[in-house]
Each structure stands twice: as structure tokens, then as C-alpha cells.
Write a protein that holds these residues in place. Structure first.
Motif, PDB file in Angstrom:
ATOM      1  N   VAL A  79      33.211 -10.281  -3.081  1.00 18.12           N
ATOM      2  CA  VAL A  79      34.580  -9.822  -2.809  1.00 18.12           C
ATOM      3  C   VAL A  79      35.536 -10.991  -3.028  1.00 18.12           C
ATOM      4  N   PRO A  80      36.500 -10.857  -3.935  1.00 18.33           N
ATOM      5  CA  PRO A  80      37.443 -11.968  -4.165  1.00 18.33           C
ATOM      6  C   PRO A  80      38.434 -12.081  -3.014  1.00 18.33           C
ATOM      7  N   ASP A  81      38.907 -13.332  -2.756  1.00 22.25           N
ATOM      8  CA  ASP A  81      39.880 -13.554  -1.692  1.00 22.25           C
ATOM      9  C   ASP A  81      41.228 -12.972  -2.073  1.00 22.25           C
ATOM     10  N   HIS A  82      41.928 -12.459  -1.039  1.00 19.90           N
ATOM     11  CA  HIS A  82      43.286 -11.969  -1.253  1.00 19.90           C
ATOM     12  C   HIS A  82      44.216 -13.169  -1.369  1.00 19.90           C
ATOM     13  N   PRO A  83      45.119 -13.182  -2.347  1.00 17.44           N
ATOM     14  CA  PRO A  83      45.976 -14.380  -2.545  1.00 17.44           C
ATOM     15  C   PRO A  83      46.898 -14.681  -1.376  1.00 17.44           C
ATOM     16  N   GLU A  84      47.166 -13.696  -0.520  1.00 15.50           N
ATOM     17  CA  GLU A  84      48.106 -13.925   0.589  1.00 15.50           C
ATOM     18  C   GLU A  84      47.408 -14.194   1.919  1.00 15.50           C
ATOM     19  N   HIS A  85      46.084 -14.085   1.953  1.00 15.28           N
ATOM     20  CA  HIS A  85      45.384 -14.167   3.238  1.00 15.28           C
ATOM     21  C   HIS A  85      44.538 -15.408   3.410  1.00 15.28           C
ATOM     22  N   GLY A  86      44.545 -16.307   2.463  1.00 13.11           N
ATOM     23  CA  GLY A  86      43.813 -17.545   2.619  1.00 13.11           C
ATOM     24  C   GLY A  86      42.371 -17.461   2.148  1.00 13.11           C
ATOM     25  N   VAL A  87      41.705 -18.638   2.215  1.00 11.46           N
ATOM     26  CA  VAL A  87      40.342 -18.757   1.718  1.00 11.46           C
ATOM     27  C   VAL A  87      39.360 -18.064   2.683  1.00 11.46           C
ATOM     28  N   LEU A  88      38.471 -17.231   2.107  1.00  9.23           N
ATOM     29  CA  LEU A  88      37.386 -16.578   2.870  1.00  9.23           C
ATOM     30  C   LEU A  88      37.917 -15.875   4.121  1.00  9.23           C
ATOM     31  N   PHE A  89      39.047 -15.161   3.965  1.00  5.22           N
ATOM     32  CA  PHE A  89      39.672 -14.548   5.143  1.00  5.22           C
ATOM     33  C   PHE A  89      38.775 -13.468   5.763  1.00  5.22           C
ATOM     34  N   LEU A  90      38.023 -12.699   4.943  1.00  4.36           N
ATOM     35  CA  LEU A  90      37.141 -11.657   5.494  1.00  4.36           C
ATOM     36  C   LEU A  90      35.985 -12.274   6.272  1.00  4.36           C
ATOM     37  N   VAL A  91      35.427 -13.389   5.751  1.00  2.00           N
ATOM     38  CA  VAL A  91      34.325 -14.050   6.448  1.00  2.00           C
ATOM     39  C   VAL A  91      34.808 -14.606   7.780  1.00  2.00           C
ATOM     40  N   ARG A  92      36.036 -15.187   7.800  1.00  2.00           N
ATOM     41  CA  ARG A  92      36.571 -15.742   9.054  1.00  2.00           C
ATOM     42  C   ARG A  92      36.761 -14.637  10.097  1.00  2.00           C
ATOM     43  N   GLU A  93      37.349 -13.508   9.662  1.00  2.00           N
ATOM     44  CA  GLU A  93      37.556 -12.409  10.602  1.00  2.00           C
ATOM     45  C   GLU A  93      36.228 -11.888  11.146  1.00  2.00           C
ATOM     46  N   LEU A  94      35.240 -11.813  10.285  1.00  2.00           N
ATOM     47  CA  LEU A  94      33.935 -11.327  10.716  1.00  2.00           C
ATOM     48  C   LEU A  94      33.291 -12.296  11.697  1.00  2.00           C
ATOM     49  N   LEU A  95      33.418 -13.601  11.453  1.00  2.00           N
ATOM     50  CA  LEU A  95      32.859 -14.595  12.383  1.00  2.00           C
ATOM     51  C   LEU A  95      33.537 -14.527  13.743  1.00  2.00           C
ATOM     52  N   ASN A  96      34.847 -14.296  13.756  1.00  2.00           N
ATOM     53  CA  ASN A  96      35.560 -14.175  15.039  1.00  2.00           C
ATOM     54  C   ASN A  96      35.049 -12.970  15.831  1.00  2.00           C
ATOM     55  N   VAL A  97      34.814 -11.841  15.114  1.00  3.87           N
ATOM     56  CA  VAL A  97      34.310 -10.647  15.791  1.00  3.87           C
ATOM     57  C   VAL A  97      32.910 -10.892  16.337  1.00  3.87           C
ATOM     58  N   ILE A  98      32.058 -11.555  15.537  1.00  5.21           N
ATOM     59  CA  ILE A  98      30.687 -11.847  15.987  1.00  5.21           C
ATOM     60  C   ILE A  98      30.715 -12.763  17.210  1.00  5.21           C
ATOM     61  N   GLN A  99      31.636 -13.737  17.208  1.00  4.35           N
ATOM     62  CA  GLN A  99      31.733 -14.669  18.321  1.00  4.35           C
ATOM     63  C   GLN A  99      32.168 -13.958  19.611  1.00  4.35           C
ATOM     64  N   ASP A 100      33.085 -12.982  19.504  1.00  5.03           N
ATOM     65  CA  ASP A 100      33.622 -12.316  20.688  1.00  5.03           C
ATOM     66  C   ASP A 100      32.748 -11.157  21.171  1.00  5.03           C
TER      67      ASP A 100
END
Length: 962
Positions: free
Chosen positions: A785-806
């Protein structure tokens, strides 16, 4: 614990594939091949002696010997026992087999003969009464018990004869005003009393019970119940006959002899013969005709112990005894019982059975005589209600005499019936019992005989119904078929009583479907609607109407023809009761799925079946069982899968939109629709070869929007997660990148809602294994999945890691760390210059960033964060009860570093050594696994770019358990 930086190993996937590929070995095709069948040669064995045996085996050269034959030395173990058997016994068995094979086939009752037991339940259910019944119960006395052993034989006989006299003189009690159920219960009590008396060696008491029950068959005071009474009483007679036969048979078995199955009177010893004669003498002393006849008939089989010709001599005598029974109803059931017993013990003695039938024909006119008419007048019974009471007995008599009978005999019987006046009852039994092929070939003859019958007593529509039942089993001559239908329907359509009408129409509807086109079927359905609609008569005939609809759809496999029958859908409208209506709709859908092999777009079929499926769907409510919901959903899904508009994809999508609005209460149907729409989008991509035009791009976005709107309406949490992932993959494959991001974000936002337990097949299961499986699949997709130009690097992976952490994980579970390990694998794959796989026409991050240092730095930060979480968890497991988990996780993390990390980095190298020691520290590591892992490291160190692993191997000792 110090923070260890992560350094991913550079991967050359093509080279790794090449090294992992199986080695190709040239195969020479010779005589041997593992799939070639083994040729087993015949072995000839010669026996030398009885105790020991040697065998000489000869086989043709060049054949492969069966390996199993060598174990047995070429000898079948069963043949050894056969060779050691008594030659006289072998000869006797062969002779018996020869005689059995030569026996006339007509003497054997085959599976094509319908047994009495199959008719028993129908008779009991059909012939009931609300009138009060009476029964005479036997009152036991001390006289019925066995006398002292010192009595002489003559005195015993005298005592037992006195007991029988005592019974006939009044040792009984009459019970009055019994309901039908009370009467049945009393009969069952008598049956049990018979068994108890026999078991306690009170044979005379048992005989008294049987005599008492047989006397009940002379009572026709409640005439409507007589057929059921006959069934109940003859059950007791059968029990008595079997007890007597088994008793005498047991007396024939000595200490060293066993009576063969086809024994002759010469094999019977004197004691058994005397006992058998004693029973017949006792029965002969019964004064009344009816009990004497029934009791003797029940032990007819015992004649085998006395004489070879005993049964053949006894049957004609019993037939003549029936002539003394004045009541024709009682008489015909006595004949039926004699035929029943005769077919069981001597089916080859057809002459006696035929004599029984012809005797019955001679007395048939009594049924319409003054005596019977007066008796019916006293009871207030109509002739039309009286004559059907004969049907069970007459049908059985006709079935017995017509079984495997030659054609000329059946013709003779039919001619004799034709000569009798008022022969409707006879004609009905002939059509019920004779072979269907015989009736079908003479259909017009029977129709002529039916026309000549009088309507008094036995209605003609019942005769036409019996004829129709035969024509459903056998086909009449082709040239006669239309005339037969016209003659029958001319009578049926004039019936005023809706129940009589539908009983006949049900039978003839099948005949119409079998032999005619939709035009004739439409005419029949229209006539049924005309007769059953007034006064809502159809409400009392749902079973017959269901049967008709099943017969129609069973013969019309082309549903385009079926639904073009004008009156078919109006016929369905008669099913006003919802439960019945749904059952009919289910039947239609089952046959559609079974017989519709090609997809269809026929508007007639689609409109009709959408109406049928909507009926099934609308029956679902809060009280509907889950099994019923699954069944209905499965049938509707079968219909959805069979709808195809070919290349008209827009029409196909319109159908799915309509189906979603119609079947919104069945979740499995919505899931199927989402899968179907996803497949439709991928078919569009396939047609366009990935190069979408403006029109097709808009169409696939519409498909994706359909999925995005439908998924939130589902209840199952993992169903939604998996469909979000699937739809996101479809969107990604069709270059709908923003829509794909929306699906993946929706899936990530749904993860916190996953409950601790979920219902799986009615049982509550932990949800973490299912969540782990989903996330593994999700990670595989996130790689491309390519990164969205407005959401930063690896934004989907970061969001997923936050959900896994919480997310709140179980304290005793290590799934969170396993997920972090899989994230580490994902991030390692993302740091490669070229990814392992791609989606055509979609640029992944390896193309977008091209190994940019900032991207790699962000990637490494995420790796370090994940590693910190893993190491903190390992440190938290340093407790006695968690040491085994720590060992397993430590080794798993070591393997991850070995597979994905760059071990040329000193700190990462040191971390791997520490994990190796941690896995073995407390003795929980599997030594075999550790040895194999070390061997793998040494083998990999032999590769040119892996020499640094040899130094690592030296630092990894193997510890033994102490």
C-alpha cells in the motif's frame, strides 16, 4: 534494558528463490514406476498333509510377485480351514445350495413385496372412532398354575382341559365404556400379560389370553374401529405363534445337535413332536369357530415339525373353516389373516391362496344382502362409510395372490371381478394390489369398468384416484394417454366436495406433468384454483396442494418453461399460511439450485425467483432459529450465484443493488453480495487488462462504494474486518487508492471493538487467535500500500501500532508480542530496495521513496520502538510461572532476527546471542530444536555474503539440562 537499534538485512529475493528451489533430477522411464499397478500372478498350492503343509508355487517369468503372497506362502488361510473340513458336510452344503438355486423364484418373497408392517400404521391412523368400546378381560385363578410334579401325565391333561372349560364358562370380566385409547392400552396390557405368563411357564394362561383376544374379532358393534381392532389383536396372535414355534424349536436342539435351517420332520425328536401335537389338540378343543381359526392359523408354521405336507394340507382346511363365518366383514379379515400367515410360512403354495380368493368372490354378494343392510341400519352406518372398511383386508388379499403371478391369472381375476355386480369395491382393490404395469396397459378397459359401476356405496372418484396412482408408477400406451386424461378429468372436475376433488387432482396432476406439455398443466392448475378458491377451501388442503406443486416443479427442470405457465404463480398465491408458503418456496429454490446448471438472465425466471426469495426472507423474525436462517440464506445465495448478465456489468450491479434492498435481514446473503460485487470489479479489471477507461474506472468505484456502504450493516465483527480487507485489496487492484485507504482505516478503527470472546458454532471462543490471523493477512497487504502524500510516512502502520498498543490483551497471552514480531517482519520487508511482490499499475513505497534515507530512518525508528516493546515483555516474563513462555518467545525473536536482521551489526549480533542464552537459561528449550537451529546457521554461513554467521555460531553454545 538498553535500546538496541534495528538494521534490516538486504534481501535478494530472486537469488533466494533460486537457492530454495528443488533440485531437478532427470528420470529414466524404465519398467518400474511408483504409480504402475502391481501384477499379481496366480499361485498353485498343493497340500501334502493335514498338520503341516508345503507348497510349490509356479509363476510366469517376468511378472512382479505380490509381496503379500509371500507372507502367506501362496495359501489363503480360509482355504486351509476349508480343506480340513468334513467332506460329508461339504457335500451336504453343496447339495443344499444346489437345491436352493434350483428352487422356483416365485416361492421366495422378495423386497418388492410390501410387508404387512408397512400397512399397520396407516390402518391404525385411518380407522378410528369416538364411540365407547368394551372388552372382556381374563381373570386369573390358581387353577391356571402348574400342578405338583407328582401328578400323572393324564391328570395334568385333565386339569388343563378343565382350566380351558373354566375359562369358557366365565372366568372373565367385561369392561364397558372405554375410549379408543383406553381400549388400545388394555390390548397392550393383554399382550404383555401373554409374555409374562409364557415366561413364568403358565402356558395354559397364555392360551386363554389368546383365545379371549381372538373372540374380540367376532364383535362388530363399533364397526368403524374393526380394521384397527384387527391389527391390534393379530399382533397378539403373532406374538403367541412365535413363542410356540421358538419353544418347540428349542426342544429339537439336543446336547450335540443343531437343527438345520431347512429341517425336515425326520430331524425332529419325539419330545418336540409330542409337544407340537399337544398344542394342536388343545386348539382343536376350542368350541367357538373364530378363536379356533385364528389361534390355529397363528401357529400354522408349527406344522413343519409334524409333516412335510402339514402346511399344504392345513391351508385348504382353514380356508373352508372361514365359510362358517356369517358376517362378511369378519370373514374377509379372517381371509386376510390367513393370506398373511400363508405368505410368511409357505409363499409357494399359491393354489391355496387363490382358492381363498375365489371363495371370497363367491360370498362377495353378501355385502349387498339384506342381512348386512339391516345390520347397518341398526348401527346408523351409511353404505358409503361401510364399504371402505373392507379395503385393507381386500387390498392385502389381492396383493398376496397377485405377487409375481402370471399374466393370465391376473387377467382371469379381472374378468371374474367384471362379471360381479356392484363391483366397485373389488375394482378398487384390484387397482390397489395388481402390478402398475398390468393396470397401465389396460387403462381404457378399467375406465370402461369404472363407468359401469354404480355410484351407490363406493364413489367413482375413488376408483379414478386408484387408477391415477398406478399411472404415476407405469406409463399407459402413448396413443391412449390423452383419452385417459380427458375421461378421468371429466369425472374429477364435476366433484362438488373440495376434499374429494383435491384428493383426485393431486394424483392426476402428476400424470399430466409426466406426459403432457405446459398447456395441459396450466389447464389443470387453473381448474384446481377454480375449485379450491371458493370459501377458502385451500386452507384445509395444504398437504395436497404442496404435493401438486412439488410434482410440477419436479417434472419441469426448465424454469423458463415453468414460470411461463400462466397459472403457476396464482397457484402459489393459494398458500396463505406463512409456514406452508415458506416450505413451498424452499422446495422451489432447492430444485432450481439442483437443476439449473447454467447462469441465467431470463427476466421471467429472475422476477419469479426474486418473488420466491423475498417470501422466504420476509418470514424471518426475532423468533426464527439460526439453523432456519442459515438454510434460507443458503438457498438465496444459490440463486444470487446463478444470476449472470454476461458482459453487461452495469445490469449485474443493478441486480445486486436490488437484491441488497430485498434481503437486508439475512447477513450471509449480504456477505455473498459483497463477494459478488468484488468479483464483478475484478472481472472488469480483467476485461480491461488493468487499463481502465473513464467509464470503467467510475464503474469499479461504484462497486467499491457498494461494499463500503454495505459492510457496516453486518453484525459479525470478524466478518466486517475480513470484508474491509478484501474490499481494500480489490480497490487497490483497480487503482482506487483513496478508497483502499478508506477501507484499511475502517478496519484499523474497528479493531478496538473486537470482544474478548466470540461465538463460534454455538460455543464461546477466545477472539485473540482470530485477531492474530487477521492482522497477519493485513500486514501482507500493507507492504504494497503506497503512503498517502498528505498523511506522512507509513501512516497506516503507525495507526495500526497505536491500536495494537491500546488494545487490552489477556495477561496470560503472548499474542501481542507475536504481532509485534510480525510487524518487525513487515518493516524489514519495507526497507528493501525492491519489494517481494507488487500490484500491477500501482506504485508501492519502494518505487515512491527509492530507498530514501529519511524513509529508512523512519522505518528504523518504528523497528526500534517495536523491539523495545518485545524486550520489555521478555523481561516481564522473568517469573517462575512464566519462564517457559519466556524461553519460547526468546527463541522465536532470535529466529526473527536471524531471518530479517543484519547480524553484521555488533549490537544486533550481541542481542541475538543474549536471546540464545535466554532461551536455554532455565532448561525449557527443546534441545533438538536448538541443535537444528545451530546447524542451519552453520549451513547459511557457507554462502558468500553470510560468512559473518560462522563467528556467530561459535558464540552460540548448546547447554544440556541439569
Amino acid at each position: 534494558m538498553a535500546v538496541f537499534p534495528w538494521h534490516s538485512r538486504n534481501r535478494n529475493y530472486k537469488a533466494e528463490f533460486a537457492t530454495c528451489r528443488l533440485e531437478t533430477v532427470p528420470l529414466e522411464f524404465g519398467d518400474y514406476h511408483p504409480l504402475k499397478p502391481i501384477t499379481v500372478t496366480e499361485s498353485k498350492t498343493k497340500k501334502v498333509s493335514r498338520k503341516g503343509s508345503t507348497s510349490s508355487t509356479s509363476s510366469s517369468s517376468g511378472s512382479v510377485v505380490d509381496p503379500l503372497s509371500s507372507v502367506l506362502d501362496g495359501t489363503d488361510p480360509l482355504s486351509v480351514f476349508a480343506a480340513n473340513a468334513d467332506p460329508v458336510a461339504i457335500a451336504a452344503v453343496k447339495d443344499s445350495s444346489r437345491k436352493k438355486g434350483d428352487r422356483d423364484q416365485n416361492s421366495i418373497v422378495g423386497l418388492d413385496f410390501e410387508p404387512w408392517t408397512s400397512k399397520r400404521g396407516e390402518i391404525l391412523a385411518r380407522y378410528t372412532t369416538t364411540e365407547k368400546l368394551s372388552i372382556n378381560l381374563f381373570m386369573g385363578s390358581e387353577k391356571g398354575r402348574a400342578g405338583p410334579a407328582a401328578f400323572a401325565v393324564s391328570e395334568k391333561v385333565r386339569t388343563r382341559l378343565e382350566e380351558l372349560d373354566d375359562f369358557e364358562e366365565g372366568s372373565q370380566k367385561e369392561l364397558l365404556n372405554l375410549t379408543q385409547q383406553d381400549y388400545v392400552n388394555r390390548i397392550e396390557e393383554l399382550n404383555q400379560s401373554l409374555k409374562d405368563a409364557w415366561a413364568s411357564d403358565q402356558k395354559v394362561k397364555a392360551l386363554k389370553i389368546v383365545i379371549q383376544c381372538s373372540k374380540l374379532l367376532s364383535d362388530t358393534s363399533v364397526i368403524h374401529f374393526y380394521p384397527s381392532k384387527f391389527v391390534l389383536i393379530t399382533d397378539i396372535l403373532d406374538t403367541f405363534g412365535n413363542l410356540v414355534y421358538e419353544r418347540i424349536l428349542s426342544m429339537c436342539v439336543g446336547d450335540h445337535s443343531v437343527l438345520p435351517g431347512n429341517f425336515s420332520p425326520e430331524n425332529v425328536n419325539d419330545t418336540a413332536r409330542e409337544t407340537c401335537l399337544n398344542w394342536f389338540f388343545k386348539i382343536a378343543s376350542i368350541r367357538e369357530l373364530i378363536p379356533r381359526f385364528y389361534v390355529e392359523a397363528s401357529i400354522l408354521k408349527c406344522n413343519k415339525f409334524l409333516s412335510k405336507m402339514g402346511i399344504s394340507e392345513c391351508l385348504p382346511r382353514l380356508t373352508c373353516m372361514i365359510r362358517g363365518i356369517g358376517d362378511p366383514l369378519v370373514s374377509v379379515y379372517a381371509r386376510a389373516y390367513l393370506c398373511r400367515v400363508g405368505m410368511e410360512v409357505a409363499p409357494h403354495l399359491k393354489e391355496s391362496l387363490n382358492k381363498n380368493f375365489f371363495d371370497f368372490l363367491l360370498t362377495f354378494k353378501q355385502i349387498h344382502g339384506d342381512t348386512v343392510q339391516n345390520h347397518l341400519a341398526v348401527q346408523g352406518v351409511e353404505l358409503s362409510s361401510y364399504l371402505p372398511l373392507y379395503s385393507p383386508a381386500m387390498d392385502w388379499i389381492f396383493q398376496c395372490i397377485s405377487y409375481r403371478a402370471p399374466e393370465n391369472l391376473l387377467t382371469e381375476m379381472m374378468e371374474r371381478c367384471k362379471k360381479l355386480g356392484n363391483n366397485a369395491l373389488l375394482l378398487n382393490s384390484v387397482m390397489s394390489a395388481f402390478r402398475a404395469e398390468f393396470i397401465a396397459t389396460r387403462s381404457l378397459d378399467f375406465i370402461g369398468m369404472i363407468k359401469e359401476c354404480s355410484e351407490a356405496g363406493f364413489p367413482k372418484h375413488l376408483l379414478f384416484r386408484s387408477l391415477g396412482l398406478n399411472l404415476a408408477l407405469a406409463d399407459p400406451p402413448e396413443g391412449d394417454r390423452l383419452q385417459i386424461l380427458n375421461e378421468a378429468w371429466r369425472v374429477i372436475t364435476k366433484l362438488k366436495n373440495p376434499q374429494d376433488y383435491i384428493d383426485c387432482a393431486e394424483v392426476w396432476a402428476e400424470y399430466t406433468c409426466r406426459h403432457f406439455t405446459k398447456r395441459e398443466v396450466n389447464t389443470v392448475l387453473a381448474d384446481i384454483i377454480k375449485h379450491m378458491t371458493p370459501d377458502r377451501a385451500f386452507e384445509d388442503s395444504y398437504p395436497q396442494l404442496q404435493s401438486i406443486i412439488k410434482k410440477v416443479i419436479a417434472h419441469f427442470h426448465d424454469f423458463a418453461v415453468l414460470f411461463s405457465v400462466e397459472k403457476f404463480l396464482p397457484f402459489l398465491d393459494m398458500f396463505q399460511k406463512e409456514s406452508v408458503r415458506v416450505e413451498v418456496c424452499k422446495c422451489i429454490m432447492e430444485l432450481f439450485i439442483k437443476h439449473q446448471h447454467e447462469p441465467t438472465k431470463d427476466p421471467v425466471i429472475l422476477n419469479a425467483l426474486l418473488h420466491v426469495c423475498k417470501t422466504m426472507h420476509d418470514s424471518v423474525n426475532a423468533l426464527t432459529l439460526e439453523d432456519e436462517k442459515r438454510t434460507l440464506a443458503c438457498l438465496i445465495n444459490g440463486f444470487v450465484k446463478m444470476v449472470s448478465f454476461g458482459r453487461d456489468f452495469e445490469q449485474q450491479l443493478s441486480f445486486y443493488v436490488e437484491a441488497r434492498s430485498m434481503f437486508c435481514n439475512l447477513e450471509p446473503v449480504l456477505v455473498q453480495l459483497i463477494h459478488s460485487v468484488s468479483r464483478l470489479a475484478m472481472e472488469t479489471r480483467k476485461v480491461m487488462k488493468g487499463n481502465h477507461s473513464r467509464k470503467t474506472a467510475a464503474f469499479v468505484r461504484a462497486c467499491v462504494a457498494y461494499c463500503f456502504i454495505t459492510i457496516p450493516s453486518l453484525v459479525g465483527i470478524f466478518t466486517r474486518l475480513n470484508l474491509y480487507l478484501l474490499a481494500g485489496q480489490v480497490a487497490l487492484a483497480n487503482q482506487c487508492l483513496s478508497q483502499a485507504d478508506a477501507f484499511f482505516k475502517a478496519a484499523i478503527s474497528l479493531i478496538p471493538e473486537v470482544p474478548k470472546t466470540i461465538n463460534v458454532d454455538g460455543k464461546m471462543r477466545p477472539s485473540e487467535p482470530f485477531l492474530l490471523e487477521f492482522l497477519c493477512n493485513f500486514f501482507s497487504t500493507l507492504l504494497i500500500v503506497p503512503d498517502h502524500p498528505e498523511h506522512g510516512v507509513l501512516f497506516l502502520v503507525r495507526e495500526l501500532l497505536n491500536v495494537i498498543q491500546d488494545y487490552t490483551w489477556e495477561d496470560t497471552s503472548d499474542d501481542k508480542i507475536r504481532i509485534y514480531t510480525y510487524v518487525l517482519h513487515l518493516l524489514s520487508a519495507m526497507s528493501q530496495e525492491t519489494y517481494l511482490y507488487h500490484v500491477d499499475k500501482v506504485d508501492s513505497n519502494d518505487s515512491l521513496y527509492g530507498g530514501d534515507s529519511k524513509f529508512l530512518a523512519e522505518n528504523n525508528k518504528l523497528c526500534e520502538m517495536v523491539m523495545t516493546q518485545i524486550l520489555e515483555h521478555l523481561r516481564a516474563l522473568a517469573k517462575d510461572e512464566a519462564l517457559k513462555r519466556q524461553s519460547l518467545l526468546g527463541l522465536s525473536f532470535f529466529n526473527s532476527i536471524l531471518a530479517h536482521g543484519d547480524l553484521r551489526n555488533n549490537r544486533l549480533n550481541q542481542l541475538s546471542v543474549n536471546l540464545w542464552h535466554l532461551a536455554q537459561r532455565h532448561g525449557y528449550a527443546d534441545t533438538r530444536t536448538m541443535v537444528k537451529t545451530l546447524e542451519y546457521i552453520k549451513k547459511r554461513s557457507e554462502q558468500p555474503d553470510m560468512t559473518h554467521l560462522s563467528e556467530l555460531a561459535l558464540r552460540l553454545p548448546l547447554q544440556t539440562r541439569t
